[in-house]
Motif scaffolding. Structure first.
Motif, PDB file in Angstrom:
ATOM      1  N   VAL A 147       0.845  -1.198   0.000  1.00 41.09           N
ATOM      2  CA  VAL A 147       0.000   0.000   0.000  1.00 41.09           C
ATOM      3  C   VAL A 147       0.882   1.250   0.000  1.00 41.09           C
ATOM      4  CG1 VAL A 147      -1.897   1.198   1.167  1.00 41.09           C
ATOM      5  CG2 VAL A 147      -1.663  -1.287   1.399  1.00 41.09           C
ATOM      6  N   ILE A 148       0.458   2.252  -0.756  1.00 44.66           N
ATOM      7  CA  ILE A 148       1.188   3.514  -0.801  1.00 44.66           C
ATOM      8  C   ILE A 148       0.980   4.286   0.505  1.00 44.66           C
ATOM      9  CG2 ILE A 148      -0.679   4.905  -1.775  1.00 44.66           C
ATOM     10  CD1 ILE A 148       3.015   5.113  -2.825  1.00 44.66           C
ATOM     11  N   LEU A 149       1.974   5.059   0.898  1.00 44.69           N
ATOM     12  CA  LEU A 149       1.864   5.964   2.043  1.00 44.69           C
ATOM     13  C   LEU A 149       2.160   7.373   1.534  1.00 44.69           C
ATOM     14  CD1 LEU A 149       1.473   6.422   5.076  1.00 44.69           C
ATOM     15  CD2 LEU A 149       3.936   6.044   5.367  1.00 44.69           C
ATOM     16  N   PRO A 150       1.138   8.182   1.293  1.00 44.88           N
ATOM     17  CA  PRO A 150       1.367   9.523   0.727  1.00 44.88           C
ATOM     18  C   PRO A 150       2.023  10.454   1.726  1.00 44.88           C
ATOM     19  CG  PRO A 150      -0.962   9.178   1.214  1.00 44.88           C
ATOM     20  CD  PRO A 150      -0.289   7.865   1.442  1.00 44.88           C
ATOM     21  N   ASP A 151       2.761  11.432   1.207  1.00 49.66           N
ATOM     22  CA  ASP A 151       3.498  12.382   2.049  1.00 49.66           C
ATOM     23  C   ASP A 151       2.574  13.152   2.989  1.00 49.66           C
ATOM     24  OD1 ASP A 151       5.783  11.583   0.783  1.00 49.66           O
ATOM     25  OD2 ASP A 151       6.031  13.399  -0.428  1.00 49.66           O
ATOM     26  N   SER A 152       1.399  13.544   2.497  1.00 51.64           N
ATOM     27  CA  SER A 152       0.500  14.357   3.317  1.00 51.64           C
ATOM     28  C   SER A 152       0.040  13.606   4.557  1.00 51.64           C
ATOM     29  CB  SER A 152      -0.717  14.800   2.493  1.00 51.64           C
ATOM     30  OG  SER A 152      -1.480  13.676   2.084  1.00 51.64           O
ATOM     31  N   VAL A 153      -0.058  12.293   4.458  1.00 54.74           N
ATOM     32  CA  VAL A 153      -0.435  11.459   5.598  1.00 54.74           C
ATOM     33  C   VAL A 153       0.766  11.236   6.506  1.00 54.74           C
ATOM     34  CG1 VAL A 153      -1.226   9.159   6.284  1.00 54.74           C
ATOM     35  CG2 VAL A 153      -2.327  10.335   4.377  1.00 54.74           C
ATOM     36  N   ALA A 154       1.900  10.923   5.916  1.00 56.71           N
ATOM     37  CA  ALA A 154       3.112  10.653   6.706  1.00 56.71           C
ATOM     38  C   ALA A 154       3.533  11.857   7.535  1.00 56.71           C
ATOM     39  CB  ALA A 154       4.243  10.227   5.782  1.00 56.71           C
ATOM     40  N   ALA A 155       3.225  13.067   7.055  1.00 61.41           N
ATOM     41  CA  ALA A 155       3.652  14.286   7.742  1.00 61.41           C
ATOM     42  C   ALA A 155       2.770  14.652   8.929  1.00 61.41           C
ATOM     43  CB  ALA A 155       3.676  15.455   6.752  1.00 61.41           C
ATOM     44  N   ASP A 156       1.631  13.995   9.091  1.00 63.28           N
ATOM     45  CA  ASP A 156       0.682  14.313  10.161  1.00 63.28           C
ATOM     46  C   ASP A 156       0.542  13.078  11.054  1.00 63.28           C
ATOM     47  OD1 ASP A 156      -1.615  14.637  11.731  1.00 63.28           O
ATOM     48  OD2 ASP A 156      -2.647  15.817  10.223  1.00 63.28           O
ATOM     49  N   PRO A 157       1.080  13.098  12.280  1.00 66.02           N
ATOM     50  CA  PRO A 157       1.050  11.899  13.134  1.00 66.02           C
ATOM     51  C   PRO A 157      -0.349  11.326  13.340  1.00 66.02           C
ATOM     52  CG  PRO A 157       2.539  13.540  14.049  1.00 66.02           C
ATOM     53  CD  PRO A 157       1.834  14.198  12.905  1.00 66.02           C
ATOM     54  N   ALA A 158      -1.356  12.184  13.546  1.00 64.79           N
ATOM     55  CA  ALA A 158      -2.710  11.682  13.763  1.00 64.79           C
ATOM     56  C   ALA A 158      -3.270  11.039  12.489  1.00 64.79           C
ATOM     57  CB  ALA A 158      -3.628  12.814  14.218  1.00 64.79           C
ATOM     58  N   ALA A 159      -3.048  11.690  11.348  1.00 64.53           N
ATOM     59  CA  ALA A 159      -3.512  11.124  10.081  1.00 64.53           C
ATOM     60  C   ALA A 159      -2.772   9.822   9.771  1.00 64.53           C
ATOM     61  CB  ALA A 159      -3.301  12.132   8.956  1.00 64.53           C
ATOM     62  N   LEU A 160      -1.480   9.791  10.079  1.00 68.10           N
ATOM     63  CA  LEU A 160      -0.695   8.581   9.837  1.00 68.10           C
ATOM     64  C   LEU A 160      -1.239   7.416  10.641  1.00 68.10           C
ATOM     65  CD1 LEU A 160       1.773   7.113   8.660  1.00 68.10           C
ATOM     66  CD2 LEU A 160       3.109   8.020  10.581  1.00 68.10           C
ATOM     67  N   GLU A 161      -1.529   7.660  11.921  1.00 68.12           N
ATOM     68  CA  GLU A 161      -2.074   6.579  12.750  1.00 68.12           C
ATOM     69  C   GLU A 161      -3.428   6.115  12.218  1.00 68.12           C
ATOM     70  OE1 GLU A 161      -3.246   5.605  17.423  1.00 68.12           O
ATOM     71  OE2 GLU A 161      -2.570   7.613  16.842  1.00 68.12           O
ATOM     72  N   ARG A 162      -4.287   7.055  11.807  1.00 65.48           N
ATOM     73  CA  ARG A 162      -5.622   6.677  11.301  1.00 65.48           C
ATOM     74  C   ARG A 162      -5.494   5.885  10.014  1.00 65.48           C
ATOM     75  NH1 ARG A 162      -9.707   4.611  11.195  1.00 65.48           N
ATOM     76  NH2 ARG A 162     -11.822   5.457  11.080  1.00 65.48           N
ATOM     77  N   TYR A 163      -4.614   6.304   9.122  1.00 66.99           N
ATOM     78  CA  TYR A 163      -4.413   5.639   7.833  1.00 66.99           C
ATOM     79  C   TYR A 163      -3.882   4.227   8.035  1.00 66.99           C
ATOM     80  CZ  TYR A 163      -2.746   5.318   2.921  1.00 66.99           C
ATOM     81  OH  TYR A 163      -2.517   4.959   1.603  1.00 66.99           O
ATOM     82  N   GLN A 164      -2.833   4.104   8.827  1.00 68.29           N
ATOM     83  CA  GLN A 164      -2.218   2.795   9.019  1.00 68.29           C
ATOM     84  C   GLN A 164      -3.132   1.848   9.778  1.00 68.29           C
ATOM     85  OE1 GLN A 164       1.647   3.854  10.752  1.00 68.29           O
ATOM     86  NE2 GLN A 164       2.595   3.543   8.739  1.00 68.29           N
ATOM     87  N   THR A 165      -3.862   2.372  10.765  1.00 64.06           N
ATOM     88  CA  THR A 165      -4.806   1.521  11.501  1.00 64.06           C
ATOM     89  C   THR A 165      -5.900   1.000  10.587  1.00 64.06           C
ATOM     90  OG1 THR A 165      -4.392   2.698  13.574  1.00 64.06           O
ATOM     91  CG2 THR A 165      -6.454   1.465  13.414  1.00 64.06           C
ATOM     92  N   ALA A 166      -6.424   1.867   9.710  1.00 68.43           N
ATOM     93  CA  ALA A 166      -7.474   1.437   8.783  1.00 68.43           C
ATOM     94  C   ALA A 166      -6.968   0.358   7.843  1.00 68.43           C
ATOM     95  CB  ALA A 166      -7.975   2.640   7.980  1.00 68.43           C
ATOM     96  N   VAL A 167      -5.735   0.531   7.329  1.00 67.51           N
ATOM     97  CA  VAL A 167      -5.176  -0.467   6.414  1.00 67.51           C
ATOM     98  C   VAL A 167      -4.919  -1.783   7.150  1.00 67.51           C
ATOM     99  CG1 VAL A 167      -3.196  -1.023   4.956  1.00 67.51           C
ATOM    100  CG2 VAL A 167      -4.199   1.261   4.866  1.00 67.51           C
ATOM    101  N   ARG A 168      -4.400  -1.707   8.378  1.00 66.52           N
ATOM    102  CA  ARG A 168      -4.127  -2.933   9.139  1.00 66.52           C
ATOM    103  C   ARG A 168      -5.414  -3.666   9.480  1.00 66.52           C
ATOM    104  NH1 ARG A 168       0.056   0.447  11.968  1.00 66.52           N
ATOM    105  NH2 ARG A 168       2.069  -0.232  11.095  1.00 66.52           N
ATOM    106  N   ASP A 169      -6.457  -2.919   9.887  1.00 67.96           N
ATOM    107  CA  ASP A 169      -7.746  -3.559  10.176  1.00 67.96           C
ATOM    108  C   ASP A 169      -8.304  -4.239   8.929  1.00 67.96           C
ATOM    109  OD1 ASP A 169      -7.581  -2.692  12.772  1.00 67.96           O
ATOM    110  OD2 ASP A 169      -9.007  -1.028  12.528  1.00 67.96           O
ATOM    111  N   ALA A 170      -8.201  -3.551   7.778  1.00 66.09           N
ATOM    112  CA  ALA A 170      -8.686  -4.137   6.524  1.00 66.09           C
ATOM    113  C   ALA A 170      -7.885  -5.384   6.179  1.00 66.09           C
ATOM    114  CB  ALA A 170      -8.583  -3.109   5.401  1.00 66.09           C
ATOM    115  N   HIS A 171      -6.589  -5.332   6.406  1.00 64.66           N
ATOM    116  CA  HIS A 171      -5.731  -6.482   6.090  1.00 64.66           C
ATOM    117  C   HIS A 171      -6.083  -7.668   6.984  1.00 64.66           C
ATOM    118  CE1 HIS A 171      -1.927  -8.685   5.331  1.00 64.66           C
ATOM    119  NE2 HIS A 171      -1.954  -8.030   4.184  1.00 64.66           N
ATOM    120  N   ASP A 172      -6.353  -7.423   8.261  1.00 65.48           N
ATOM    121  CA  ASP A 172      -6.760  -8.503   9.166  1.00 65.48           C
ATOM    122  C   ASP A 172      -8.056  -9.149   8.690  1.00 65.48           C
ATOM    123  OD1 ASP A 172      -4.580  -8.102  10.786  1.00 65.48           O
ATOM    124  OD2 ASP A 172      -5.650  -6.872  12.264  1.00 65.48           O
ATOM    125  N   ARG A 173      -8.986  -8.333   8.217  1.00 69.83           N
ATOM    126  CA  ARG A 173     -10.254  -8.896   7.727  1.00 69.83           C
ATOM    127  C   ARG A 173     -10.038  -9.691   6.441  1.00 69.83           C
ATOM    128  NH1 ARG A 173     -12.784  -3.569   9.579  1.00 69.83           N
ATOM    129  NH2 ARG A 173     -13.734  -4.143  11.564  1.00 69.83           N
TER     130      ARG A 173
END
Length: 448
Positions: free
Chosen positions: A317-343
């Motif tokens: 999965v891509i990690l865009p710069d705008s997400v990587a630069a914002d700790p809260a957005a980064l956590e939300r993005y990565q958590t959503a991808v990890r939850d989807a991957h678990d499912r």
């Protein structure tokens, strides 16, 4: 209220059947083109004649019948299947500018019970995260990487009857295991029965005997998702370039403009640079997102090889710069991808869902593609996609490709770049970046 996917022929050219019948007669009938068409109007023998000519293998006559189809609330998987047909024109609702958080997603009608509940949890979780990222100020073009390939797409498709017949036949063969595609094909076939029945014999002689598409199991290369940053995805490799490009251009120029010397700067700015079409370049893009693929395939004059969505590796999965630069957005993005991957790992154990795994692909999943473009199409591709207004992923690809092309044939490709550089003007109007001078200097000094 959930809306079913729908395909409707909203426009067709007037007297399509009569025009096709005129085309069938014109090469063997005395009289001018207009008189032959007038004779075809109201002629009861038109349909039989068209069928006879088609049966003999002369298909081009039905290219004179043109249809525009409006596709409503279909999955983006369907969109991707359609836009592979290069002899058609498409206009798609943009994921860069439109908020998709409330536009919904396709739900396969055959799902029920826990399968349906798991499907909804997967989709709803990703849509919720997409909405949260938008509220946090993440650009739509980056938040969209979380959208699953079940999300609703709306687009127009215009194509001639021959290409429409080929599209429907392809759905009945390699798309036959996708119920959503088959339902849309049934809708369109029913409309053609009323509007253009001449085409029906062309829609595969026996759908039942058509070969099925290749089967792809759900693919997760790792137990955890792998996030790739901007600099590690979208790698361009120029595989093939003409050995003697200048000789080819000079030969083509002598044919096109006898007795006139070749001027590459003038050729690059020409309104009809047909000579450039004699130069073919083949390149690969490793690690382009599914969203990025849609930007690339919009350039119709190319020979592109795109793997089926069914074969995508859900773990990358891509990690865009705008997400990587914002700790809260980064956590939300990565958590959503990890939850989807678990499912997804749960989905592997549920046959009814596993066979639909293409809907679970993320727009930010990555794949490799290969394409061949001639220099004229490359000129247009680079003009549009190296502009600062272009989406960052496809812009990176265009600029990287331009660097390699300049190394290969600097005499020509030193003239290529965005419109502000190559044409001395910005066509973006009020949307201009306002930094034309800087852009011109950057592409003039672009390091090869």
């Amino acid at each position: 209220m959930e809306r079913e996917p729908h395909a409707k022929i909203i426009s067709r050219n007037a007297y399509g059947e009569e025009v096709c019948a005129g085309a069938a007669r014109i090469s063997t009938t005395a009289g001018d083109a207009q008189a032959i068409f007038e004779d075809a109007r109201g002629n009861s023998k038109n349909r039989a004649l068209i069928g006879k000519v088609l049966a003999s293998g002369h298909k081009s006559l039905i290219e004179h019948a043109v249809f525009t189809i409006a596709l409503r609330d279909v999955s983006v998987f369907v969109e991707q299947f359609f836009i592979e047909f290069r002899l058609a024109s498409f206009t798609v609702k943009s994921r860069r500018y439109v908020d998709f958080s409330r536009l919904g997603y396709y739900i396969p009608p055959e799902l029920e019970g826990e399968d349906l509940a798991l499907y909804r949890r997967y989709m709803d979780g990703l849509f919720a995260a997409y909405g949260d990222l938008l509220e946090a100020g993440v650009p739509r073009e980056d938040a969209r990487f979380l959208l699953p390939y079940a999300f609703h797409s709306n687009f127009y498709c215009t194509l001639n009857a021959r290409e429409l017949g080929r599209l429907l036949c392809e759905i009945r063969s390699r798309g036959r295991d996708v119920p959503e595609l088959l339902a849309l094909a049934d809708e369109l076939t029913g409309q053609l029965e009323e509007q253009f029945p001449c085409l029906l014999p062309e829609l595969c002689e026996s759908f039942e005997d058509a070969p099925a598409g290749e089967a792809f199991p759900l693919r997760c290369s790792s137990r955890e998702p792998v996030f790739l940053a901007r600099g590690t995805a979208g790698t361009v490799s120029l595989l093939r370039a003409p050995a003697e490009p200048m000789e080819l251009l000079e030969a083509a120029h002598r044919v096109q403009h006898p007795g006139k010397p070749l001027d590459l700067a003038a050729l690059s700015s020409s309104r009809r640079p047909r000579e450039l079409e004699q130069l073919a370049y083949t390149f690969t893009v490793s690690g382009i997102t599914l969203s990025g693929v849609t930007h690339l395939v919009r350039h119709r004059m190319q020979s592109i090889v795109v793997p089926p969505i069914q074969s995508v590796d859900h773990s990358r999965v891509i990690l865009p710069d705008s997400v990587a630069a914002d700790p809260a957005a980064l956590e939300r993005y990565q958590t959503a991808v990890r939850d989807a991957h678990d499912r997804l790992l749960q989905i592997r154990e549920r046959p009814a869902l596993e066979k639909l795994h293409y809907y679970f692909a993320l727009s930010g999943n990555l794949m490799d593609v290969m394409t061949t473009m001639n220099a004229r199409e490359l000129q247009w591709f680079i003009r549009l996609r190296s502009c600062s207004r272009a989406q960052w992923e496809i812009r990176d690809i265009a600029v990287d490709l331009l660097r390699q092309l300049r190394r290969s044939f600097p005499e020509l490709f030193d003239h290529f770049g965005p419109a502000c550089f190559s044409e001395g003007r910005c066509p973006e109007g009020r949307l201009t970046c306002g930094q034309m001078g800087d852009a011109v200097r950057r592409f003039k000094d672009l390091e090869a």
